[in-house]
Design a protein around this motif. Structure first.
Motif, mmCIF file in Angstrom:
data_model
loop_
_atom_site.group_PDB
_atom_site.id
_atom_site.type_symbol
_atom_site.label_atom_id
_atom_site.label_comp_id
_atom_site.label_asym_id
_atom_site.label_seq_id
_atom_site.Cartn_x
_atom_site.Cartn_y
_atom_site.Cartn_z
ATOM 1 N N ILE A 1 0.158 -1.738 -43.368
ATOM 2 C CA ILE A 1 -1.261 -2.002 -43.151
ATOM 3 C C ILE A 1 -1.479 -3.504 -43.053
ATOM 4 C CG2 ILE A 1 -3.585 -1.756 -44.119
ATOM 5 C CD1 ILE A 1 -2.543 0.743 -45.568
ATOM 6 N N VAL A 2 -2.273 -3.889 -42.079
ATOM 7 C CA VAL A 2 -2.630 -5.299 -41.894
ATOM 8 C C VAL A 2 -4.139 -5.422 -42.034
ATOM 9 C CG1 VAL A 2 -2.696 -7.233 -40.279
ATOM 10 C CG2 VAL A 2 -0.701 -5.748 -40.336
ATOM 11 N N PHE A 3 -4.559 -6.287 -42.948
ATOM 12 C CA PHE A 3 -5.968 -6.650 -43.079
ATOM 13 C C PHE A 3 -6.140 -8.002 -42.419
ATOM 14 C CE2 PHE A 3 -5.464 -3.731 -46.619
ATOM 15 C CZ PHE A 3 -6.660 -3.018 -46.622
ATOM 16 N N ILE A 4 -7.231 -8.158 -41.659
ATOM 17 C CA ILE A 4 -7.475 -9.428 -40.972
ATOM 18 C C ILE A 4 -8.789 -10.022 -41.447
ATOM 19 C CG2 ILE A 4 -7.773 -10.577 -38.753
ATOM 20 C CD1 ILE A 4 -6.185 -8.267 -37.506
ATOM 21 N N VAL A 5 -8.694 -11.254 -41.941
ATOM 22 C CA VAL A 5 -9.860 -12.019 -42.372
ATOM 23 C C VAL A 5 -10.042 -13.154 -41.367
ATOM 24 C CG1 VAL A 5 -10.916 -13.365 -44.220
ATOM 25 C CG2 VAL A 5 -9.346 -11.487 -44.791
ATOM 26 N N GLY A 6 -11.127 -13.117 -40.635
ATOM 27 C CA GLY A 6 -11.371 -14.110 -39.600
ATOM 28 C C GLY A 6 -11.825 -15.452 -40.150
ATOM 29 N N GLY A 7 -12.023 -16.372 -39.244
ATOM 30 C CA GLY A 7 -12.495 -17.703 -39.602
ATOM 31 C C GLY A 7 -14.011 -17.738 -39.737
ATOM 32 N N SER A 8 -14.548 -18.928 -39.761
ATOM 33 C CA SER A 8 -15.979 -19.108 -40.018
ATOM 34 C C SER A 8 -16.864 -18.503 -38.931
ATOM 35 C CB SER A 8 -16.297 -20.595 -40.187
ATOM 36 O OG SER A 8 -15.962 -21.313 -39.011
ATOM 37 N N LEU A 9 -16.324 -18.300 -37.741
ATOM 38 C CA LEU A 9 -17.112 -17.721 -36.647
ATOM 39 C C LEU A 9 -16.858 -16.230 -36.466
ATOM 40 C CD1 LEU A 9 -16.725 -20.581 -33.995
ATOM 41 C CD2 LEU A 9 -18.649 -20.159 -35.548
ATOM 42 N N GLY A 10 -15.919 -15.684 -37.223
ATOM 43 C CA GLY A 10 -15.599 -14.270 -37.094
ATOM 44 C C GLY A 10 -14.340 -14.054 -36.275
ATOM 45 N N LEU A 11 -14.187 -12.828 -35.773
ATOM 46 C CA LEU A 11 -12.990 -12.442 -35.041
ATOM 47 C C LEU A 11 -13.274 -12.272 -33.550
ATOM 48 C CD1 LEU A 11 -11.712 -9.764 -37.576
ATOM 49 C CD2 LEU A 11 -10.685 -12.007 -37.123
ATOM 50 N N SER A 12 -12.258 -12.518 -32.757
ATOM 51 C CA SER A 12 -12.389 -12.349 -31.305
ATOM 52 C C SER A 12 -12.475 -10.866 -30.952
ATOM 53 C CB SER A 12 -11.180 -12.969 -30.597
ATOM 54 O OG SER A 12 -10.013 -12.207 -30.859
ATOM 55 N N LYS A 13 -12.973 -10.601 -29.765
ATOM 56 C CA LYS A 13 -13.061 -9.214 -29.268
ATOM 57 C C LYS A 13 -11.675 -8.581 -29.209
ATOM 58 C CE LYS A 13 -17.249 -9.820 -26.539
ATOM 59 N NZ LYS A 13 -17.545 -11.104 -25.951
ATOM 60 N N GLU A 14 -10.674 -9.366 -28.832
ATOM 61 C CA GLU A 14 -9.314 -8.843 -28.722
ATOM 62 C C GLU A 14 -8.791 -8.373 -30.078
ATOM 63 O OE1 GLU A 14 -10.287 -11.368 -25.358
ATOM 64 O OE2 GLU A 14 -10.299 -11.829 -27.493
ATOM 65 N N VAL A 15 -9.062 -9.137 -31.110
ATOM 66 C CA VAL A 15 -8.620 -8.743 -32.453
ATOM 67 C C VAL A 15 -9.403 -7.518 -32.921
ATOM 68 C CG1 VAL A 15 -8.501 -9.453 -34.881
ATOM 69 C CG2 VAL A 15 -7.843 -11.056 -33.077
ATOM 70 N N LEU A 16 -10.697 -7.526 -32.717
ATOM 71 C CA LEU A 16 -11.508 -6.376 -33.115
ATOM 72 C C LEU A 16 -11.075 -5.109 -32.378
ATOM 73 C CD1 LEU A 16 -15.024 -8.061 -33.314
ATOM 74 C CD2 LEU A 16 -13.650 -7.227 -35.230
ATOM 75 N N ASN A 17 -10.705 -5.240 -31.121
ATOM 76 C CA ASN A 17 -10.250 -4.083 -30.352
ATOM 77 C C ASN A 17 -8.884 -3.579 -30.811
ATOM 78 O OD1 ASN A 17 -12.572 -4.022 -28.799
ATOM 79 N ND2 ASN A 17 -11.698 -5.272 -27.171
ATOM 80 N N LYS A 18 -8.080 -4.458 -31.367
ATOM 81 C CA LYS A 18 -6.752 -4.077 -31.875
ATOM 82 C C LYS A 18 -6.871 -3.280 -33.177
ATOM 83 C CE LYS A 18 -2.187 -4.776 -31.746
ATOM 84 N NZ LYS A 18 -1.331 -4.305 -30.684
ATOM 85 N N ALA A 19 -7.966 -3.485 -33.883
ATOM 86 C CA ALA A 19 -8.155 -2.828 -35.179
ATOM 87 C C ALA A 19 -8.385 -1.332 -35.011
ATOM 88 C CB ALA A 19 -9.331 -3.465 -35.915
ATOM 89 N N LYS A 20 -7.764 -0.559 -35.887
ATOM 90 C CA LYS A 20 -8.003 0.883 -35.925
ATOM 91 C C LYS A 20 -9.181 1.210 -36.832
ATOM 92 C CE LYS A 20 -3.265 2.117 -34.916
ATOM 93 N NZ LYS A 20 -2.031 2.700 -35.409
ATOM 94 N N TYR A 21 -9.564 0.215 -37.649
ATOM 95 C CA TYR A 21 -10.678 0.422 -38.578
ATOM 96 C C TYR A 21 -11.343 -0.916 -38.836
ATOM 97 C CZ TYR A 21 -13.270 2.341 -42.543
ATOM 98 O OH TYR A 21 -14.270 2.768 -43.380
ATOM 99 N N ARG A 22 -12.672 -0.889 -38.905
ATOM 100 C CA ARG A 22 -13.440 -2.093 -39.244
ATOM 101 C C ARG A 22 -14.093 -1.868 -40.597
ATOM 102 N NH1 ARG A 22 -16.599 -4.119 -33.773
ATOM 103 N NH2 ARG A 22 -14.822 -3.889 -32.371
ATOM 104 N N LEU A 23 -13.879 -2.823 -41.475
ATOM 105 C CA LEU A 23 -14.376 -2.732 -42.848
ATOM 106 C C LEU A 23 -15.348 -3.872 -43.113
ATOM 107 C CD1 LEU A 23 -14.084 -1.462 -45.725
ATOM 108 C CD2 LEU A 23 -12.191 -3.069 -46.085
#
Length: 159
Positions: A103-125
């Motif tokens: 499992i990989v959790f991704i914590v974005g930077g101060s502006l958030g995550l790119s569309k590409e990263v969000l699209n790669k995610a199987k789940y958004r928390l």
């Protein structure tokens, strides 16, 4: 279970480093935990929307380089699902039962995550509709993962 946390930016504050180290140590009983930090982009005030997107794209490219095939990607996103600690624990347990051991959790930077990263995610928390500093969010995430394992093992943990 293998858990990777990919986060944008360095943790500079000693108290946050100490908290991250403490929860990482506690989690070592339950999972193999790795931290991957990618460099953040400078984000001065008064950026246009296009400039913000370009910054997120650059950070996103750095994040995506560390995501291996076959991993279950969970992005932390303000528009994601909000779960109680018990439901989050159940989510972790269900992933293990389904054979999702990486499992990989991704914590974005101060502006958030790119569309590409969000699209790669199987789940958004989402932890809250509020905005938190991304460095602090990493501590909160680690604490909730630790709490989730304790709940799933039937071990006591403060409420």
């Amino acid at each position: 279970m293998n858990i990777n946390i990919i986060s944008v930016g360095k943790i500079k504050e000693k108290y946050l480093k100490n908290a991250i180290n403490e929860y990482s140590k506690r989690l070592s009983r339950y999972c193999n935990l790795t931290h991957i930090q990618v460099n953040d982009e400078k984000a001065p005030e008064n950026l246009s929307e296009i400039e913000k997107e370009k910054i997120k794209e650059k950070e996103g490219e750095r994040i995506l380089k560390h995501i291996k095939d076959g991993t279950y990607v969970i992005s932390l996103a303000i528009d994601g699902d909000m779960l109680s600690s018990e439901k989050f624990a159940k989510k972790l347990d269900q992933l293990a039962i389904q054979g999702e051991s990486n499992i990989v959790f991704i914590v974005g930077g101060s502006l958030g995550l790119s569309k590409e990263v969000l699209n790669k995610a199987k789940y958004r928390l989402s932890f809250s509709p509020m905005t938190f500093p991304h460095q602090l969010m990493k501590v909160i995430l680690l604490e909730q993962i630790y709490r989730g394992f304790r709940i799933n093992k039937g071990e006591p943990y403060h409420k």
